[in-house]
Design an enzyme around this catalytic site. Sequence first.
Site, PDB file in Angstrom:
ATOM      1  CE  LYS A   1      -1.711   1.798   4.011  1.00  0.00           C
ATOM      2  NZ  LYS A   1      -1.469   3.234   4.209  1.00  0.00           N
ATOM      3  CG  ASN A   2       2.215   2.681   3.498  1.00  0.00           C
ATOM      4  OD1 ASN A   2       1.081   3.027   3.169  1.00  0.00           O
ATOM      5  ND2 ASN A   2       2.549   2.412   4.745  1.00  0.00           N
TER       6      ASN A   2
ATOM      7  NE  ARG B   1       0.121  11.936   6.554  1.00  0.00           N
ATOM      8  CZ  ARG B   1       0.290  13.138   7.109  1.00  0.00           C
ATOM      9  NH1 ARG B   1      -0.752  13.900   7.332  1.00  0.00           N
ATOM     10  NH2 ARG B   1       1.473  13.572   7.430  1.00  0.00           N
TER      11      ARG B   1
ATOM     12  CB  CYS C   1      -4.510   6.229  10.142  1.00  0.00           C
ATOM     13  SG  CYS C   1      -4.829   4.845   9.077  1.00  0.00           S
TER      14      CYS C   1
ATOM     15  NE  ARG D   1      -0.597  10.372   9.888  1.00  0.00           N
ATOM     16  CZ  ARG D   1      -0.815   9.357   9.057  1.00  0.00           C
ATOM     17  NH1 ARG D   1      -2.030   8.888   8.915  1.00  0.00           N
ATOM     18  NH2 ARG D   1       0.158   8.842   8.339  1.00  0.00           N
TER      19      ARG D   1
ATOM     20  CG  ASP E   1       5.460  20.668  10.401  1.00  0.00           C
ATOM     21  OD1 ASP E   1       4.856  19.571  10.325  1.00  0.00           O
ATOM     22  OD2 ASP E   1       6.455  20.816  11.128  1.00  0.00           O
TER      23      ASP E   1
ATOM     24  CG  ASP F   1       2.736   1.389   9.578  1.00  0.00           C
ATOM     25  OD1 ASP F   1       2.933   1.506   8.354  1.00  0.00           O
ATOM     26  OD2 ASP F   1       2.477   2.362  10.319  1.00  0.00           O
TER      27      ASP F   1
ATOM     28  CB  ILE G   1       6.608   7.011  14.787  1.00  0.00           C
ATOM     29  CG1 ILE G   1       7.905   6.207  14.744  1.00  0.00           C
ATOM     30  CG2 ILE G   1       6.326   7.718  13.464  1.00  0.00           C
ATOM     31  CD1 ILE G   1       9.122   6.998  14.326  1.00  0.00           C
TER      32      ILE G   1
HETATM   33  C1  EPZ Z   1       3.922   7.013   6.324  1.00  0.00           C
HETATM   34  O1  EPZ Z   1       3.183   8.026   6.990  1.00  0.00           O
HETATM   35  C2  EPZ Z   1       2.949   5.848   6.185  1.00  0.00           C
HETATM   36  N1  EPZ Z   1       1.800   6.261   5.388  1.00  0.00           N
HETATM   37  C3  EPZ Z   1       2.473   5.404   7.569  1.00  0.00           C
HETATM   38  O2  EPZ Z   1       1.670   4.235   7.387  1.00  0.00           O
HETATM   39  C4  EPZ Z   1       3.692   5.009   8.406  1.00  0.00           C
HETATM   40  O3  EPZ Z   1       3.245   4.696   9.715  1.00  0.00           O
HETATM   41  C5  EPZ Z   1       4.692   6.174   8.459  1.00  0.00           C
HETATM   42  O4  EPZ Z   1       5.037   6.591   7.114  1.00  0.00           O
HETATM   43  C6  EPZ Z   1       5.975   5.785   9.170  1.00  0.00           C
HETATM   44  O5  EPZ Z   1       6.528   4.661   8.578  1.00  0.00           O
HETATM   45  C7  EPZ Z   1       1.893   6.220   4.044  1.00  0.00           C
HETATM   46  O6  EPZ Z   1       2.913   5.881   3.505  1.00  0.00           O
HETATM   47  C8  EPZ Z   1       0.657   6.630   3.278  1.00  0.00           C
HETATM   48  P1  EPZ Z   1       5.985  10.393   8.557  1.00  0.00           P
HETATM   49  P2  EPZ Z   1       3.752   9.539   7.009  1.00  0.00           P
HETATM   50  O7  EPZ Z   1       5.880  11.640   7.763  1.00  0.00           O
HETATM   51  O8  EPZ Z   1       4.484   9.828   5.760  1.00  0.00           O
HETATM   52  C9  EPZ Z   1       5.413  13.726  11.893  1.00  0.00           C
HETATM   53  C10 EPZ Z   1      -0.188   2.866   7.663  1.00  0.00           C
HETATM   54  O9  EPZ Z   1      -0.751   2.352   8.639  1.00  0.00           O
HETATM   55  N2  EPZ Z   1       5.323  14.692  10.792  1.00  0.00           N
HETATM   56  O10 EPZ Z   1       7.260   9.616   8.512  1.00  0.00           O
HETATM   57  O11 EPZ Z   1       2.638  10.437   7.417  1.00  0.00           O
HETATM   58  C11 EPZ Z   1       4.236  12.765  11.915  1.00  0.00           C
HETATM   59  O12 EPZ Z   1       3.109  13.336  12.559  1.00  0.00           O
HETATM   60  C12 EPZ Z   1       0.261   4.302   7.725  1.00  0.00           C
HETATM   61  O13 EPZ Z   1       0.068   2.279   6.578  1.00  0.00           O
HETATM   62  C13 EPZ Z   1       5.347  16.042  11.096  1.00  0.00           C
HETATM   63  O14 EPZ Z   1       5.434  16.435  12.253  1.00  0.00           O
HETATM   64  O15 EPZ Z   1       4.790   9.419   8.221  1.00  0.00           O
HETATM   65  C14 EPZ Z   1       4.823  11.600  12.672  1.00  0.00           C
HETATM   66  O16 EPZ Z   1       4.760  11.877  14.056  1.00  0.00           O
HETATM   67  C15 EPZ Z   1      -0.007   4.945   9.067  1.00  0.00           C
HETATM   68  N3  EPZ Z   1       5.278  16.936  10.070  1.00  0.00           N
HETATM   69  C16 EPZ Z   1       6.284  11.573  12.218  1.00  0.00           C
HETATM   70  O17 EPZ Z   1       6.546  12.889  11.704  1.00  0.00           O
HETATM   71  C17 EPZ Z   1       5.188  16.525   8.763  1.00  0.00           C
HETATM   72  O18 EPZ Z   1       5.144  17.395   7.867  1.00  0.00           O
HETATM   73  C18 EPZ Z   1       6.579  10.570  11.131  1.00  0.00           C
HETATM   74  O19 EPZ Z   1       5.631  10.763  10.092  1.00  0.00           O
HETATM   75  C19 EPZ Z   1       5.158  15.151   8.484  1.00  0.00           C
HETATM   76  C20 EPZ Z   1       5.243  14.240   9.511  1.00  0.00           C
END
Ligand code: EPZ
Length: 423
Positions: free
Chosen positions: A22-23, A92, A116, A121, A124, A302, A324
Amino acid sequence: MNSIKIHGNQPLKGVVQVHGSKNAAIPLVCASLLAKGKVLFRNVPRISDIDDLVAILRKLDCNVRFKGHLLMIDNTNLKYKPLLFEECSKIRGSYYLIGVFLTLFSKCEILLPGGCKIGKRPIDLHLDAFEQLGFESKTEGNKLFLVKKKEVTDVVVRLKNKSVGASLNALFSCLATDQVILENTLFEPEGKDVIVFLKQIGYCIDVEEDRIYYKKKSLDFRFVKHAIIFDRMETMTYVIMGLLCGNLTIQNAPIADLQYPLELLLQSGYQISFTGTVIKAKKSKGKGICLKTAPYPGFPTDLQALFGVLNAVGEGESVMEECIFENRMHIYSDLLKAGASIRVEGNKVYLKGVNQLAAISCQACDLRHAAALILMGLCSTGTTVIEQYDLIERGYEDFIRKTIAMGAEIEVLLNQVPNNVNG
Ligand code: EPZ
């Protein structure tokens, strides 16, 4: 609201095929708009997040054919439109279209992304990377506007924090810029698959640790075929199902990308064996697994809830910490209701394995919570009722049918919306 009833403790047995990730599929489908020519994706998962993206591409006048696990995308007639389609706020991953549009059109108007509910989320980090590339953004209500404000070339863009989504979006948005170095990037196996695809369509990208070197050159016309990598999280969901309930053989498993979680299971004494792309998982007890989630190659966030179910009926004590996302502990209140020995302190959970869980009624909040609840129901005594179970369909193809085929007793209770009550 759709729900299921699981009559637990049925022994499961059988072979299950893992589908495409999916990702990886989500950013790849968005990246297909960057190709000069047709794209054929193989091993595309039949999940609702991809259906939503296909609907968006069709609204952008792309010619999209989705048959079985094959997805053909022809973006010849693609034209700029505000991305104000309802599908954009459902998932997302629609936010990957921002980076793609900034490269293609130097502007983008889009509904803020959904996804989710596992934390605030924010985006920024994405917006900061876009700004370093000369784009200005502003939000009005639930809409985001971006436009090119200054030409940049030969630029170093440093991501402020490790982010899967922001790393890919920064890469998508810099492809019209002459020469770019992206620093502090985070590419999981899924992101690396996207980079393979971008190079296949002709972009000149080099990856070094947490840096990307990009050099702009004109693309020639190509017909690109790309097979999507298999899904790590789906694989481990079935592995844990086998360890809890039976004797499963999981095929097409991306074992090389799952070394850490598989090693933890082996070290804890679980009956698991793997070779090539096949994993065998047998009902067994293992010692409590202590872990902290971390950016790849650390323990995947995940998988945290799924390992929580395993630890709840494992042997001995364990401590797990979610580092995370700030709101990804839903499963532990359900496990407590089901009789687990659990204490939650913020994003840390202390478990002591119990022999048996008892069935409860519960409601899924997000994709991985739904998967963890189903695993909990499969190994509980009695009938577990899970509302909003269909969140599982966002990321797992045919999960209920495949699980029933391996011996689970599950009843699906689709929401019987009453006919016209006045009629
Ligand atoms: C991706 O989410 C995946 N989603 C998530 O899978 C996965 O849990 C995550 O990566 C970590 O592996 C998809 O690929 C669609 P991040 P993403 O940006 O990109 C914070 C699932 O169940 N953050 O690495 O959103 C964020 O809030 C889903 O398949 C900011 O603060 O993850 C988090 O605390 C859930 N500002 C941390 O960073 C931003 O601009 C990591 O998020 C972006 C993120």
